[in-house]
Design a protein around this motif. Sequence first.
Motif, PDB file in Angstrom:
ATOM      1  N   GLY A   1      30.858  41.821  44.430  1.00 14.74           N
ATOM      2  CA  GLY A   1      29.517  42.250  44.816  1.00 14.74           C
ATOM      3  C   GLY A   1      28.842  43.061  43.721  1.00 14.74           C
ATOM      4  N   CYS A   2      27.925  43.916  44.104  1.00 10.35           N
ATOM      5  CA  CYS A   2      27.202  44.750  43.131  1.00 10.35           C
ATOM      6  C   CYS A   2      28.124  45.759  42.467  1.00 10.35           C
ATOM      7  CB  CYS A   2      26.040  45.486  43.808  1.00 10.35           C
ATOM      8  SG  CYS A   2      24.724  44.405  44.404  1.00 10.35           S
ATOM      9  N   GLY A   3      29.227  46.090  43.123  1.00 11.46           N
ATOM     10  CA  GLY A   3      30.146  47.063  42.555  1.00 11.46           C
ATOM     11  C   GLY A   3      31.085  46.485  41.530  1.00 11.46           C
ATOM     12  N   GLY A   4      31.094  45.165  41.390  1.00 12.78           N
ATOM     13  CA  GLY A   4      32.008  44.542  40.446  1.00 12.78           C
ATOM     14  C   GLY A   4      31.456  44.551  39.039  1.00 12.78           C
ATOM     15  N   ASP A   5      32.330  44.719  38.058  1.00  9.32           N
ATOM     16  CA  ASP A   5      31.950  44.578  36.668  1.00  9.32           C
ATOM     17  C   ASP A   5      33.073  43.836  35.953  1.00  9.32           C
ATOM     18  OD1 ASP A   5      33.972  46.441  36.083  1.00  9.32           O
ATOM     19  OD2 ASP A   5      32.559  48.109  36.189  1.00  9.32           O
TER      20      ASP A   5
ATOM     21  N   GLY B   1      36.807  44.167  39.492  1.00  8.75           N
ATOM     22  CA  GLY B   1      36.365  43.463  40.675  1.00  8.75           C
ATOM     23  C   GLY B   1      35.322  42.389  40.489  1.00  8.75           C
ATOM     24  N   GLY B   2      34.705  42.269  39.309  1.00 11.15           N
ATOM     25  CA  GLY B   2      33.707  41.231  39.107  1.00 11.15           C
ATOM     26  C   GLY B   2      34.341  39.890  38.809  1.00 11.15           C
ATOM     27  N   ASP B   3      33.509  38.924  38.365  1.00 10.97           N
ATOM     28  CA  ASP B   3      34.048  37.594  38.084  1.00 10.97           C
ATOM     29  C   ASP B   3      34.575  37.454  36.662  1.00 10.97           C
ATOM     30  OD1 ASP B   3      31.723  37.473  36.607  1.00 10.97           O
ATOM     31  OD2 ASP B   3      31.053  35.563  37.439  1.00 10.97           O
ATOM     32  N   ARG B   4      34.587  38.558  35.910  1.00 13.48           N
ATOM     33  CA  ARG B   4      35.140  38.606  34.551  1.00 13.48           C
ATOM     34  C   ARG B   4      34.363  37.714  33.587  1.00 13.48           C
ATOM     35  NH1 ARG B   4      37.962  41.664  38.273  1.00 13.48           N
ATOM     36  NH2 ARG B   4      39.584  42.835  37.189  1.00 13.48           N
ATOM     37  N   VAL B   5      33.122  37.462  33.882  1.00 16.65           N
ATOM     38  CA  VAL B   5      32.261  36.671  33.004  1.00 16.65           C
ATOM     39  C   VAL B   5      30.990  37.467  32.751  1.00 16.65           C
ATOM     40  CG1 VAL B   5      30.973  34.531  32.726  1.00 16.65           C
ATOM     41  CG2 VAL B   5      33.194  34.498  33.868  1.00 16.65           C
TER      42      VAL B   5
ATOM     43  N   ASP C   1      17.207  38.858  43.854  1.00 11.51           N
ATOM     44  CA  ASP C   1      17.823  39.827  42.956  1.00 11.51           C
ATOM     45  C   ASP C   1      18.480  40.899  43.819  1.00 11.51           C
ATOM     46  OD1 ASP C   1      18.611  41.352  40.858  1.00 11.51           O
ATOM     47  OD2 ASP C   1      16.614  41.822  40.101  1.00 11.51           O
ATOM     48  N   SER C   2      19.728  40.666  44.196  1.00 11.16           N
ATOM     49  CA  SER C   2      20.390  41.493  45.202  1.00 11.16           C
ATOM     50  C   SER C   2      21.102  42.711  44.646  1.00 11.16           C
ATOM     51  CB  SER C   2      21.388  40.633  45.993  1.00 11.16           C
ATOM     52  OG  SER C   2      22.387  40.102  45.134  1.00 11.16           O
ATOM     53  N   CYS C   3      21.192  42.842  43.307  1.00 13.54           N
ATOM     54  CA  CYS C   3      21.880  43.980  42.700  1.00 13.54           C
ATOM     55  C   CYS C   3      20.960  44.678  41.702  1.00 13.54           C
ATOM     56  CB  CYS C   3      23.151  43.518  41.986  1.00 13.54           C
ATOM     57  SG  CYS C   3      24.455  42.922  43.091  1.00 13.54           S
ATOM     58  N   PRO C   4      21.159  45.981  41.497  1.00 13.05           N
ATOM     59  CA  PRO C   4      20.298  46.728  40.578  1.00 13.05           C
ATOM     60  C   PRO C   4      20.530  46.402  39.107  1.00 13.05           C
ATOM     61  CG  PRO C   4      22.018  48.151  41.441  1.00 13.05           C
ATOM     62  CD  PRO C   4      22.102  46.871  42.213  1.00 13.05           C
TER      63      PRO C   4
ATOM     64  N   GLU D   1      25.990  39.889  41.858  1.00 14.33           N
ATOM     65  CA  GLU D   1      25.409  39.320  43.073  1.00 14.33           C
ATOM     66  C   GLU D   1      26.051  39.998  44.276  1.00 14.33           C
ATOM     67  OE1 GLU D   1      24.381  34.751  44.457  1.00 14.33           O
ATOM     68  OE2 GLU D   1      26.241  35.135  43.379  1.00 14.33           O
ATOM     69  N   ALA D   2      25.238  40.509  45.181  1.00 13.01           N
ATOM     70  CA  ALA D   2      25.763  41.282  46.305  1.00 13.01           C
ATOM     71  C   ALA D   2      26.545  40.428  47.281  1.00 13.01           C
ATOM     72  CB  ALA D   2      24.622  41.991  47.030  1.00 13.01           C
ATOM     73  N   GLN D   3      26.076  39.212  47.518  1.00 14.10           N
ATOM     74  CA  GLN D   3      26.717  38.311  48.465  1.00 14.10           C
ATOM     75  C   GLN D   3      26.394  36.880  48.069  1.00 14.10           C
ATOM     76  OE1 GLN D   3      24.217  40.621  50.091  1.00 14.10           O
ATOM     77  NE2 GLN D   3      22.722  39.213  49.193  1.00 14.10           N
ATOM     78  N   PRO D   4      27.122  35.909  48.623  1.00 10.53           N
ATOM     79  CA  PRO D   4      26.849  34.522  48.260  1.00 10.53           C
ATOM     80  C   PRO D   4      25.452  34.085  48.654  1.00 10.53           C
ATOM     81  CG  PRO D   4      28.354  34.643  50.131  1.00 10.53           C
ATOM     82  CD  PRO D   4      28.240  36.025  49.586  1.00 10.53           C
ATOM     83  N   ALA D   5      24.904  33.188  47.863  1.00  8.25           N
ATOM     84  CA  ALA D   5      23.591  32.615  48.164  1.00  8.25           C
ATOM     85  C   ALA D   5      23.781  31.276  48.856  1.00  8.25           C
ATOM     86  CB  ALA D   5      22.789  32.428  46.884  1.00  8.25           C
ATOM     87  N   PHE D   6      23.087  31.093  49.959  1.00 11.15           N
ATOM     88  CA  PHE D   6      23.115  29.818  50.676  1.00 11.15           C
ATOM     89  C   PHE D   6      21.765  29.136  50.529  1.00 11.15           C
ATOM     90  CE2 PHE D   6      26.477  32.224  52.744  1.00 11.15           C
ATOM     91  CZ  PHE D   6      27.467  31.269  52.931  1.00 11.15           C
ATOM     92  N   GLY D   7      21.762  27.821  50.706  1.00 10.92           N
ATOM     93  CA  GLY D   7      20.516  27.084  50.542  1.00 10.92           C
ATOM     94  C   GLY D   7      20.149  27.055  49.077  1.00 10.92           C
TER      95      GLY D   7
END
Length: 318
Positions: A244-248, A252-256, A274-277, A262-268
């Motif tokens: 989420g926004c706390g990951g880096d 905890g982030g995606d290491r990329v 822009d869900s994170c600061p 991204e705070a949560q998954p996007a659907f549709g």
Amino acid sequence: MRAINTVWTILAASLCFACDDPEPRRDAKVAAPETSALVDACMIDDDAVACGGLESLTSAGVDSRCGTHPTKDQVEAMELDFSARRAAAARIGFVPRVIPTYFHVITDSVGNGKVAPERIEQQLEILNAAFVPAGITFSLAGVDVTANDSWYAMNYGTTAETEAKSALRQGGAGTLNIYTAGLGGGLLGWATFPWEYSWAPEVDGVVILDESLPGGASAPYDLGDTAVHEVGHWAGLYHTFQGGCGGDLDDGGDRVADTPAEAQPAFGCPEDVDSCPMPGKDPIHNFMDYGDDACLDHFTHGQVARMEYQLTVYRDEV
């Protein structure tokens, strides 16, 4: 000399990080039904993105997009092992690779789940189009069809999954095995990560809902991108919203580095979210997000580099 020995001691300890727990997948986090959370967000909060996601999942007849959800501890274990292996490698060179790919079509006893050969060919074309920028192509090595009611309804981490894979799997660490079935748990698919092969080779591979292949009945997830998403996991990628926004990059982030937080998954396909600061809009078009198939169209340069490293470290067969 003492400093060098200390470094190698640390590397050796990191490389055996999973030795204390040879079966960490037993504690894997199984995806909770995403439809439940989306119902609340849509009905109570009037969240347009949640409403769109609920519509997409309901239309496809599933409850969750992906069952591949490593816990924070599992991510830490994977990253420590990955870092140690990269540091210990004398030299890592990237070359285009062709990955032999087996499709295992699992049906029930009356034939539900049969997949026409042309749909498998189309799925392979979709995979190749998505992974060519990473220097990866997939070559069809074989297709088999098995009728088994229990395997057809397999869910993540179950005995049925282990039995099916143990009986059908072909090749070694660098061979991709894709299993299609009706699946239980309302999932579109799931996958194993590269590091898992060393202690659980029998379950290595990708599982996808049969109707998610091109031409299937799981619209809007019927263009073949469920397989692309799950093969991304198989090649070492996390979800773009990991942490989420706390990951880096380190926690905890995606290491990329080039996938915005991204705070949560996007659907549709919710444009301009822009869900994170942190800088950057949500990567809604990324294959490792949760958008409709028609919305997903790329991996980033950072993701390509991570896949190249992960495949070289874990899936090169010598």
